[in-house]
Design a protein around this motif. Structure first.
Motif, PDB file in Angstrom:
ATOM      1  N   GLY A  63       0.924  -1.148   0.084  1.00 43.10           N
ATOM      2  CA  GLY A  63       0.141  -0.105  -0.196  1.00 43.10           C
ATOM      3  C   GLY A  63       0.821   1.097   0.139  1.00 43.10           C
ATOM      4  N   HIS A  64       0.598   2.227  -0.893  1.00 38.36           N
ATOM      5  CA  HIS A  64       1.420   3.477  -1.170  1.00 38.36           C
ATOM      6  C   HIS A  64       0.810   4.651  -1.115  1.00 38.36           C
ATOM      7  CE1 HIS A  64       3.801  -0.198  -2.579  1.00 38.36           C
ATOM      8  NE2 HIS A  64       4.979   0.690  -2.010  1.00 38.36           N
ATOM      9  N   ASP A  65      -0.322   4.842  -0.258  1.00 41.35           N
ATOM     10  CA  ASP A  65      -0.913   5.972  -0.293  1.00 41.35           C
ATOM     11  C   ASP A  65      -1.803   6.028   1.186  1.00 41.35           C
ATOM     12  OD1 ASP A  65      -0.933   7.330  -2.824  1.00 41.35           O
ATOM     13  OD2 ASP A  65      -1.987   5.540  -3.587  1.00 41.35           O
ATOM     14  N   VAL A  66      -1.439   7.335   1.816  1.00 40.84           N
ATOM     15  CA  VAL A  66      -2.288   7.351   3.255  1.00 40.84           C
ATOM     16  C   VAL A  66      -2.807   8.649   3.331  1.00 40.84           C
ATOM     17  CG1 VAL A  66      -1.629   7.809   5.613  1.00 40.84           C
ATOM     18  CG2 VAL A  66      -0.510   6.123   4.529  1.00 40.84           C
ATOM     19  N   ALA A  67      -4.024   8.834   3.848  1.00 45.44           N
ATOM     20  CA  ALA A  67      -4.849  10.191   4.235  1.00 45.44           C
ATOM     21  C   ALA A  67      -5.130   9.807   5.587  1.00 45.44           C
ATOM     22  CB  ALA A  67      -5.752  10.362   3.112  1.00 45.44           C
ATOM     23  N   MET A 112      -2.686  17.588   4.146  1.00 42.81           N
ATOM     24  CA  MET A 112      -3.698  17.266   3.226  1.00 42.81           C
ATOM     25  C   MET A 112      -4.188  18.654   3.039  1.00 42.81           C
ATOM     26  SD  MET A 112      -6.573  14.561   4.249  1.00 42.81           S
ATOM     27  CE  MET A 112      -8.254  15.285   4.211  1.00 42.81           C
ATOM     28  N   PRO A 113      -4.714  18.431   1.419  1.00 41.47           N
ATOM     29  CA  PRO A 113      -5.867  19.925   1.188  1.00 41.47           C
ATOM     30  C   PRO A 113      -7.047  19.971   2.064  1.00 41.47           C
ATOM     31  CG  PRO A 113      -4.655  18.483  -0.546  1.00 41.47           C
ATOM     32  CD  PRO A 113      -4.669  17.629   0.594  1.00 41.47           C
ATOM     33  N   ASP A 114      -7.143  21.263   2.104  1.00 42.76           N
ATOM     34  CA  ASP A 114      -8.587  21.491   3.130  1.00 42.76           C
ATOM     35  C   ASP A 114      -9.795  21.043   2.515  1.00 42.76           C
ATOM     36  OD1 ASP A 114      -6.800  22.326   5.356  1.00 42.76           O
ATOM     37  OD2 ASP A 114      -6.665  24.361   4.424  1.00 42.76           O
ATOM     38  N   ASN A 115      -9.962  21.097   1.065  1.00 46.49           N
ATOM     39  CA  ASN A 115     -11.107  21.132   0.445  1.00 46.49           C
ATOM     40  C   ASN A 115     -11.159  19.755  -0.078  1.00 46.49           C
ATOM     41  OD1 ASN A 115      -8.901  21.210  -1.328  1.00 46.49           O
ATOM     42  ND2 ASN A 115     -10.120  22.447  -2.915  1.00 46.49           N
ATOM     43  N   LEU A 271       4.736  16.558  -4.320  1.00 48.34           N
ATOM     44  CA  LEU A 271       3.594  16.507  -4.070  1.00 48.34           C
ATOM     45  C   LEU A 271       2.866  17.862  -3.492  1.00 48.34           C
ATOM     46  CD1 LEU A 271       0.802  14.803  -3.331  1.00 48.34           C
ATOM     47  CD2 LEU A 271       1.866  14.244  -1.252  1.00 48.34           C
ATOM     48  N   HIS A 272       3.651  18.716  -3.115  1.00 49.21           N
ATOM     49  CA  HIS A 272       3.325  20.032  -2.946  1.00 49.21           C
ATOM     50  C   HIS A 272       2.615  20.909  -3.765  1.00 49.21           C
ATOM     51  CE1 HIS A 272       4.746  19.567   1.359  1.00 49.21           C
ATOM     52  NE2 HIS A 272       5.838  20.075   1.175  1.00 49.21           N
ATOM     53  N   HIS A 273       3.290  20.723  -4.790  1.00 44.54           N
ATOM     54  CA  HIS A 273       2.825  21.519  -6.135  1.00 44.54           C
ATOM     55  C   HIS A 273       1.256  20.986  -6.521  1.00 44.54           C
ATOM     56  CE1 HIS A 273       6.642  23.070  -6.914  1.00 44.54           C
ATOM     57  NE2 HIS A 273       7.151  21.904  -6.771  1.00 44.54           N
ATOM     58  N   ILE A 274       0.995  19.684  -6.357  1.00 44.42           N
ATOM     59  CA  ILE A 274      -0.113  18.999  -6.651  1.00 44.42           C
ATOM     60  C   ILE A 274      -1.184  19.491  -5.478  1.00 44.42           C
ATOM     61  CG2 ILE A 274      -1.559  17.037  -6.889  1.00 44.42           C
ATOM     62  CD1 ILE A 274       0.554  17.597  -9.055  1.00 44.42           C
ATOM     63  N   THR A 275      -1.000  19.547  -4.287  1.00 38.85           N
ATOM     64  CA  THR A 275      -1.619  20.170  -3.138  1.00 38.85           C
ATOM     65  C   THR A 275      -2.180  21.556  -3.691  1.00 38.85           C
ATOM     66  OG1 THR A 275      -0.248  18.949  -1.582  1.00 38.85           O
ATOM     67  CG2 THR A 275      -1.932  20.828  -0.897  1.00 38.85           C
TER      68      THR A 275
END
Length: 320
Positions: A63-67, A112-115, A271-275
């Motif tokens: 598994g390679h994604d965590v939120a 994590m993005p707020d929206n 990843l910051h850019h995608i955020t």
């Protein structure tokens, strides 16, 4: 805690639900995260079937994604606190995200993005770093460029379309006719049904023989040798697909093409850019379906099934 454990390599049936101990912070720079959602990537089933057996000791938790939410921090952690919402990609080779709690170093975390929800956030970390690496670091895509994304309906494809459009590119992609409306809604300017049409010929027609500046390959097969036929002079081909057989790249030489080979990227900086793009509304995570952790086998079956009744569109997410 509930954890999906792989004790033997094989098909989806080797993904077994087990009760394991909640990990404890052993290093002052570590944080403990309550996983709210994770997702399925091709890398996960490749590990499950044993493609990287030389790099792992059984049993394996992949598994390679965590939120999720931080519930404990080491004494040296200064920039994060209990209750912070984070998303990130666990390091390749370490303990994965198919579990209720995940221990990681603070250096891997992104806010994590707020929206967006946990489920939508879980669809992003691994492919987010990968897409940014492919488009910006390798291809150096810029406003006014033309790009062809082969396999626009997958996790990488749906994100790459949106990021490319946000960067000001003219976007071509391939996908089944039933998905054309959805792909255009994401930002694709032209969608080619690769099941019914020759994508090389179509690109030649649309570009009046000039070809596109960048080709993103998420499909594989003969793409490396075929791509130069749809590529502009001095264009770039970026692939993240394994190459099982040698391919003749004579046409690439004639185009002065540049090739880039990308393994999935787990970079917090990228990843910051995608955020930022998510929070400004330029990118929206695309979810194909959501399964519970207990239904992990069905989730893996869906991503691998080449004869699925409903076409795959976006990421398959696990709610934990």
């Amino acid at each position: 805690m509930k954890t999906i454990v792989i004790k033997n390599y094989g098909g989806p049936e080797v993904l077994q639900l087990a009760e394991t101990s909640i990990p404890s912070i052993a290093d002052p720079s570590q944080v403990l995260v309550k996983v709210r959602a994770t997702s399925i990537n091709p890398l996960d089933f490749q590990i499950r079937r044993g493609d990287y057996a030389a790099l792992f000791d059984l049993p394996v938790i992949t598994g390679h994604d965590v939120a999720g939410d931080i519930i404990a921090v080491g004494e040296a952690v200064k920039n994060w606190k209990t209750g912070d919402k984070v998303y990130y990609s666990p390091r390749f080779g370490g303990s994965g995200s198919y579990t209720e709690y995940h221990l990681t170093d603070e250096s891997s975390l992104s806010r994590m993005p707020d929206n967006i929800s946990y489920e939508k956030a879980a669809a992003i970390p691994l492919i987010g770093g990968t897409v940014w690496e492919m488009l910006m670091v390798r291809a150096q895509l810029k406003k006014g460029d033309s790009i062809l994304i082969l396999g626009g309906a997958g996790g990488v494809g749906t994100l790459a379309i949106q990021v490319s459009k946000a960067l000001g590119a003219f976007v071509y992609t391939t996908g089944q006719s039933i998905l054309h409306k959805k792909l255009k809604k994401l930002g694709a300017d032209v969608v080619i049904d690769h099941h019914k049409e020759n994508w090389i010929e179509k690109i030649q027609i649309y570009t009046k023989g000039k070809g596109v500046n960048v080709i993103i390959d998420t499909v594989g097969g003969a793409t490396l040798s075929d791509s130069p036929l749809a590529l502009a002079d001095y264009g770039s081909v970026v692939t993240l697909v394994d190459i099982p057989k040698p391919q003749n790249l004579i046409n690439a030489w004639e185009k002065n093409a540049t090739y880039h080979f990308v393994f999935t990227r787990q970079s917090r900086d990228e990843l910051h850019h995608i955020t930022e793009l998510i929070e400004t509304g330029k990118v929206k995570p695309v979810i194909d379906s959501i399964y519970s952790l207990e239904n992990i086998q069905k989730a893996h079956q869906r991503i691998e099934d080449s004869k699925r009744e409903k076409p795959l569109f976006g990421k398959i997410v696990l709610s934990v």
